[in-house]
Each structure stands twice: as C-alpha cells, then as structure tokens.
Design a protein around this motif. Structure first.
Motif, mmCIF file in Angstrom:
data_model
loop_
_atom_site.group_PDB
_atom_site.id
_atom_site.type_symbol
_atom_site.label_atom_id
_atom_site.label_comp_id
_atom_site.label_asym_id
_atom_site.label_seq_id
_atom_site.Cartn_x
_atom_site.Cartn_y
_atom_site.Cartn_z
ATOM 1 N N LEU A 101 -8.784 8.845 -2.473
ATOM 2 C CA LEU A 101 -9.273 7.590 -3.045
ATOM 3 C C LEU A 101 -10.541 7.867 -3.863
ATOM 4 O O LEU A 101 -11.278 8.816 -3.578
ATOM 5 N N PRO A 102 -10.813 7.044 -4.870
ATOM 6 C CA PRO A 102 -11.942 7.328 -5.776
ATOM 7 C C PRO A 102 -13.305 7.198 -5.101
ATOM 8 O O PRO A 102 -13.439 6.590 -4.039
ATOM 9 N N TYR A 141 0.824 -1.213 0.000
ATOM 10 C CA TYR A 141 0.000 0.000 0.000
ATOM 11 C C TYR A 141 0.859 1.265 0.000
ATOM 12 O O TYR A 141 0.384 2.344 0.317
ATOM 13 N N LYS A 142 2.124 1.111 -0.397
ATOM 14 C CA LYS A 142 3.057 2.239 -0.436
ATOM 15 C C LYS A 142 2.627 3.278 -1.477
ATOM 16 O O LYS A 142 3.063 4.430 -1.446
ATOM 17 N N GLU A 196 -3.094 5.641 -8.248
ATOM 18 C CA GLU A 196 -2.068 6.683 -8.247
ATOM 19 C C GLU A 196 -2.723 7.989 -7.798
ATOM 20 O O GLU A 196 -3.586 8.531 -8.493
ATOM 21 N N LEU A 197 -2.337 8.479 -6.631
ATOM 22 C CA LEU A 197 -2.922 9.716 -6.120
ATOM 23 C C LEU A 197 -2.458 10.907 -6.962
ATOM 24 O O LEU A 197 -1.332 10.935 -7.459
ATOM 25 N N LEU A 215 -9.025 -4.717 -2.963
ATOM 26 C CA LEU A 215 -7.716 -4.406 -2.383
ATOM 27 C C LEU A 215 -6.646 -4.286 -3.470
ATOM 28 O O LEU A 215 -5.780 -3.403 -3.405
ATOM 29 N N LEU A 216 -6.719 -5.140 -4.485
ATOM 30 C CA LEU A 216 -5.784 -5.039 -5.604
ATOM 31 C C LEU A 216 -5.983 -3.727 -6.359
ATOM 32 O O LEU A 216 -5.015 -3.090 -6.806
ATOM 33 N N GLU A 217 -7.239 -3.336 -6.498
ATOM 34 C CA GLU A 217 -7.550 -2.075 -7.166
ATOM 35 C C GLU A 217 -6.977 -0.898 -6.384
ATOM 36 O O GLU A 217 -6.405 0.041 -6.958
#
Length: 272
Positions: A138-139, A116-117, A180-181, A173-175
């Motif tokens: 986050l979206p 989650y880096k 990319e913020l 979680l994979l999504e």
C-alpha cells in the motif's frame, strides 16, 4: 536480639535510601547535561524528558517552545507523537489476535468483502501481517500528500495538512479499493501510512466500535494515559506544542479534529 535486628534493618534502609538518592542525583545530572547538549543544536527549541527509575518517575523540561518567548514546556504541554501512534495501533491488533477476533494470516478481502479483492498480486493476497509490517504494498500516503512532503516548507505542509484534515474515511476506503499492487505482498518493506488506517477500519469492523474508543478502553484507561488522544478539545488545542523546520519557520500542526482514523500518526500526549 530484636533491637539488633531493628537497628540492622534501619541501617539497610538508610543505605538503600542513600544509594537511591545518589543514583537519582547522578541520573538528574546526566539528564540535565544531555538536555542542554541537545538544545545546542539550533534545529531544536525545547525538549521534555520523562524518566522512570528505581520505582520513581521524574520529568524535566528544557528550552522554550517558541524561540525568544521563554515559554518553557510544562507537564501539560501536548506533543504530536507522530508514528509512535503506529505502536498503539499494533497493540490493538495484538489484542484482537489474543481475543480471536483476528489472525495474522487473515486475508483483508475475506474480512471486508469483494470490494477489496484488488488487494492481491498474482493471487497472493494482502493479510493482516502484511499491513502491520509495512509489506502490504500500500502507498506511503493518500494521494497528493507525499509529493508535498518532499520539500518541507510551511506552504507545502499546510497544503498536505489540509488534504489530510479534510479527507474522509469513505474517500480513503475508495482510494484503497482502486489501488493496483505492483508486487507480491510480503516481498519488500515499504513504509505506509495508509496501511495503519486500513487496520483501524478493520478493527472497527471486527469490534463494532470506533477506533478511538478502542484505544481509550483497551489502552489509555488501563495504562492511566489520561492525557493521550487523537482529537483535542478547545482547551487542549491551546496546549499543543508548535513545530518548526530547520529554518525556524513555524509549521502547521493538527490541533483541529480530523475525519480519518489517525491510526498512523495523529495521537497527542504529554509527559505525564
């Protein structure tokens, strides 16, 4: 002297009782008027109103759940309470903070690991505080859902429902791990249904218990919310209210169990 005190006490009780009855009568009149005024708006078919006043609770049901069927709501009618769910998720976060399991400043990737880096922008990481205040970046929704919600038709909502019902926790979680913020966390408010689900996963991680079990143990049971849950059994599914759009078109709801945590808006509850 004792007789005078008893008579005086009885008089006070009678006055208080009359005042309470008068107050409850006025309240009942107001509720009835407001409910009928509300239902003059053709977008709405039914409404249930629960009031707690002067130590007593009362519930009123008005209209019909489905147009022209005369099926008025009851105390057992279940409603999808949507994003009120987020308040309950937030309660669990507050509980975790009070118990020392989490802190507002905790960094997400410090809790969940290097996968989650990506949840940082220019070395500014996403924290618990960002997740619960809609400032994480986050979206709004998982991929493909927001576009379908732009036009509220039964067809589009059914497609969105299918995506949300069939998406697994692992897929979400994979999504999240691929996001990319585009701005520093905490800078701007941007509503997110993804963030509460990530919070639910974090709560499961620190408590080593399923999210729905935490809700039940820490909130529903203590608050005597026996008719509140995310996933419904077969009997409860028959009690879930239908929803309609402005064209009186029947819209899909979440009767069937989902795979995701449901921490953003999947709790159902009734007036009791």
């Amino acid at each position: 002297m004792k007789i005078k005190i008893i008579i005086y006490s009885l008089a006070l009780l009678i006055i208080q009782s009359c005042n309470a009855q008068r107050s409850n009568g006025v309240l009942s009149t107001i509720i009835n008027e407001e409910a009928h005024l509300f239902l003059k708006d053709e977008r709405f078919n039914a409404v249930s109103i629960a009031v707690y006043n002067n130590g007593k609770s009362s519930i009123g049901h008005y209209g019909e759940l489905d147009k022209d069927l005369g099926n008025r709501p009851t105390n057992q009618t279940l409603y999808e309470i949507a994003s009120v769910t987020k308040t309950m998720t937030g309660y669990l976060v507050a509980m975790a903070i009070n118990e020392g399991k989490l802190a507002l400043a905790d960094v997400v990737y410090d809790i969940l690991g290097e996968k989650y880096k990506n949840l940082q922008y220019q070395k500014e990481p996403v924290t618990i505080q960002h997740l619960i205040t809609h400032t994480s970046g986050l979206p709004l929704n998982i991929q493909g859902v927001s576009e379908l919600y732009q036009i509220p038709s039964s067809n589009n909502y059914s497609k969105a429902q299918k995506i949300l019902a069939n998406s697994s926790k692992e897929e979400l979680l994979l999504e999240i791990q691929s996001i990319e913020l585009t701005q520093k966390p905490g800078r701007e408010y941007s509503y997110s249904n993804v963030a509460p689900n990530l919070i639910a996963y974090i709560l499961e991680f620190v408590y080593n218990k399923p999210f729905e079990q935490l809700l039940k143990e820490q909130l529903f049971i203590p608050a005597k919310m026996a008719n509140t849950q995310i996933n419904l059994d077969n009997r409860q599914q028959t009690l879930l209210a239908n929803g309609y759009n402005e064209d009186n078109e029947l819209m899909p709801n979440f009767k069937k169990p989902i795979q995701l945590w449901g921490a953003a808006g999947r709790i159902k509850s009734n007036s009791e």
